[in-house]
Motif scaffolding. Structure first.
Motif, PDB file in Angstrom:
ATOM      1  N   ARG A  33       0.827  -1.198   0.000  1.00  0.00           N
ATOM      2  CA  ARG A  33       0.000   0.000   0.000  1.00  0.00           C
ATOM      3  C   ARG A  33       0.863   1.250   0.000  1.00  0.00           C
ATOM      4  O   ARG A  33       1.917   1.314   0.617  1.00  0.00           O
ATOM      5  N   ALA A  34       0.371   2.253  -0.702  1.00  0.00           N
ATOM      6  CA  ALA A  34       1.041   3.550  -0.676  1.00  0.00           C
ATOM      7  C   ALA A  34       0.770   4.220   0.652  1.00  0.00           C
ATOM      8  O   ALA A  34      -0.220   3.905   1.320  1.00  0.00           O
ATOM      9  N   PRO A  35       1.630   5.149   1.086  1.00  0.00           N
ATOM     10  CA  PRO A  35       1.389   5.846   2.351  1.00  0.00           C
ATOM     11  C   PRO A  35       0.019   6.514   2.358  1.00  0.00           C
ATOM     12  O   PRO A  35      -0.363   7.199   1.411  1.00  0.00           O
ATOM     13  N   GLY A  36      -0.737   6.276   3.422  1.00  0.00           N
ATOM     14  CA  GLY A  36      -2.056   6.873   3.533  1.00  0.00           C
ATOM     15  C   GLY A  36      -3.146   6.063   2.861  1.00  0.00           C
ATOM     16  O   GLY A  36      -4.325   6.378   3.005  1.00  0.00           O
ATOM     17  N   GLU A  37      -2.791   5.022   2.125  1.00  0.00           N
ATOM     18  CA  GLU A  37      -3.786   4.189   1.454  1.00  0.00           C
ATOM     19  C   GLU A  37      -4.472   3.303   2.479  1.00  0.00           C
ATOM     20  O   GLU A  37      -3.849   2.790   3.412  1.00  0.00           O
ATOM     21  N   LEU A  38      -5.762   3.101   2.306  1.00  0.00           N
ATOM     22  CA  LEU A  38      -6.530   2.304   3.251  1.00  0.00           C
ATOM     23  C   LEU A  38      -6.298   0.813   3.034  1.00  0.00           C
ATOM     24  O   LEU A  38      -6.189   0.347   1.900  1.00  0.00           O
ATOM     25  N   ALA A  39      -6.251   0.072   4.122  1.00  0.00           N
ATOM     26  CA  ALA A  39      -6.111  -1.377   4.027  1.00  0.00           C
ATOM     27  C   ALA A  39      -7.426  -1.987   3.557  1.00  0.00           C
ATOM     28  O   ALA A  39      -8.504  -1.537   3.935  1.00  0.00           O
ATOM     29  N   PRO A  40      -7.361  -3.017   2.725  1.00  0.00           N
ATOM     30  CA  PRO A  40      -8.591  -3.685   2.300  1.00  0.00           C
ATOM     31  C   PRO A  40      -9.181  -4.506   3.438  1.00  0.00           C
ATOM     32  O   PRO A  40      -8.492  -4.845   4.400  1.00  0.00           O
ATOM     33  N   ILE A  41     -10.449  -4.819   3.330  1.00  0.00           N
ATOM     34  CA  ILE A  41     -11.101  -5.691   4.305  1.00  0.00           C
ATOM     35  C   ILE A  41     -10.650  -7.125   4.006  1.00  0.00           C
ATOM     36  O   ILE A  41     -10.807  -7.603   2.884  1.00  0.00           O
ATOM     37  N   PRO A  42     -10.082  -7.816   4.981  1.00  0.00           N
ATOM     38  CA  PRO A  42      -9.602  -9.188   4.735  1.00  0.00           C
ATOM     39  C   PRO A  42     -10.737 -10.126   4.333  1.00  0.00           C
ATOM     40  O   PRO A  42     -11.876  -9.974   4.772  1.00  0.00           O
ATOM     41  N   GLU A  43     -10.434 -11.086   3.493  1.00  0.00           N
ATOM     42  CA  GLU A  43     -11.417 -12.081   3.102  1.00  0.00           C
ATOM     43  C   GLU A  43     -11.639 -13.078   4.232  1.00  0.00           C
ATOM     44  O   GLU A  43     -10.704 -13.442   4.952  1.00  0.00           O
ATOM     45  N   THR A  44     -12.873 -13.530   4.376  1.00  0.00           N
ATOM     46  CA  THR A  44     -13.221 -14.549   5.355  1.00  0.00           C
ATOM     47  C   THR A  44     -14.529 -15.193   4.924  1.00  0.00           C
ATOM     48  O   THR A  44     -15.330 -14.577   4.220  1.00  0.00           O
ATOM     49  N   ASP A  45     -14.739 -16.444   5.340  1.00  0.00           N
ATOM     50  CA  ASP A  45     -16.018 -17.109   5.074  1.00  0.00           C
ATOM     51  C   ASP A  45     -16.844 -17.234   6.357  1.00  0.00           C
ATOM     52  O   ASP A  45     -17.863 -17.921   6.380  1.00  0.00           O
ATOM     53  N   ASP A  46     -16.412 -16.533   7.410  1.00  0.00           N
ATOM     54  CA  ASP A  46     -17.130 -16.519   8.682  1.00  0.00           C
ATOM     55  C   ASP A  46     -18.031 -15.280   8.717  1.00  0.00           C
ATOM     56  O   ASP A  46     -17.531 -14.155   8.719  1.00  0.00           O
ATOM     57  N   PRO A  47     -19.358 -15.448   8.753  1.00  0.00           N
ATOM     58  CA  PRO A  47     -20.255 -14.291   8.650  1.00  0.00           C
ATOM     59  C   PRO A  47     -20.127 -13.287   9.791  1.00  0.00           C
ATOM     60  O   PRO A  47     -20.157 -12.078   9.548  1.00  0.00           O
TER      61      PRO A  47
END
Length: 224
Positions: free
Chosen positions: A60-74
């Motif tokens: 990620r570039a500085p200041g870029e938001l982290a993505p939401i991690p993938e999961t199969d747990d609702p």
């Protein structure tokens, strides 16, 4: 600035930090487009979901938001969405659309719910003008989750749906928590805490594919 003016200015800041964000006028589960009949099939593959950055990497570039991690747990997914929805920092140079993009990245891959979801998310974030004003006070926000549960009203919605109207693995989680905001006023920290509640509609496919986000309820008008 005389003491009276200073007091009024500080009150305006506290109100801005404490005020609930604008909500959308939505009523009932059906409005969210979840119970709208079987989806039409298409020979075209659904849009690909962006791959999340692996933990510990620095892509990620500085200041870029982290993505939401993938999961199969609702429930885990509901918590991750809730945290991403409420966590922001006006000092990073990012704007509300950047935060919206993070939520849309884990939206329904068919794209059917994406426009509605974008409107839902906008109801939780400050407007551009408000964001710019909050930036003057280095305002940040995060959510302290106190409870996550499947609301009883969801069972009623499932019972009313016709066969095939809800994708397998579709459910709803109501999130209760405390929204915390912090800012700086006259070089001194100030903060506020406000109880919030909302419902997240999501699908976790039974085949083990990652969960995806459908819609959000109006803030402070959750399913119970």
């Amino acid at each position: 600035m005389n003491p009276t003016d200073a007091s009024r200015s500080r009150r305006r800041l506290v109100v801005m930090i404490s005020a609930a964000v604008v909500v959308l006028l939505l009523v009932g589960v059906g409005v969210y487009g979840l119970v709208s009949g079987p989806r039409t099939t298409s020979s075209d593959p659904p849009p690909a979901r962006p791959s999340p950055t692996a933990p510990g990497t620095t892509d990620r570039a500085p200041g870029e938001l982290a993505p939401i991690p993938e999961t199969d747990d609702p429930e885990e997914f509901a918590r991750l969405v809730a945290e991403a929805l409420f966590e922001w920092d006006t000092t990073t140079g990012l704007m509300p659309p950047d935060h919206t993009s993070v939520l849309l990245a884990v939206a329904d891959p068919s794209g059917i719910e994406q426009a509605g979801l974008a409107s839902d998310v906008a109801g939780y974030l400050p407007t551009r003008d408000t964001w710019v004003e909050l930036r003057k006070y280095s305002t940040t926000q995060h959510l302290e989750i106190t409870d996550v549960f499947v609301p009883e009203a969801w069972a009623e919605a499932e019972a009313q749906a016709q066969p095939g109207q809800l994708a397998p693995g579709t459910t709803a989680y109501t999130v209760e928590g405390i929204r915390h905001r912090q800012g700086i006023w006259n070089d001194k920290p100030t903060s506020s805490a406000h109880e919030v509640a909302f419902t997240i509609f999501l699908t976790c496919p039974p085949d083990g594919d990652p969960c995806y986000l459908l819609r959000l309820s109006v803030l402070d008008q959750p399913l119970r």
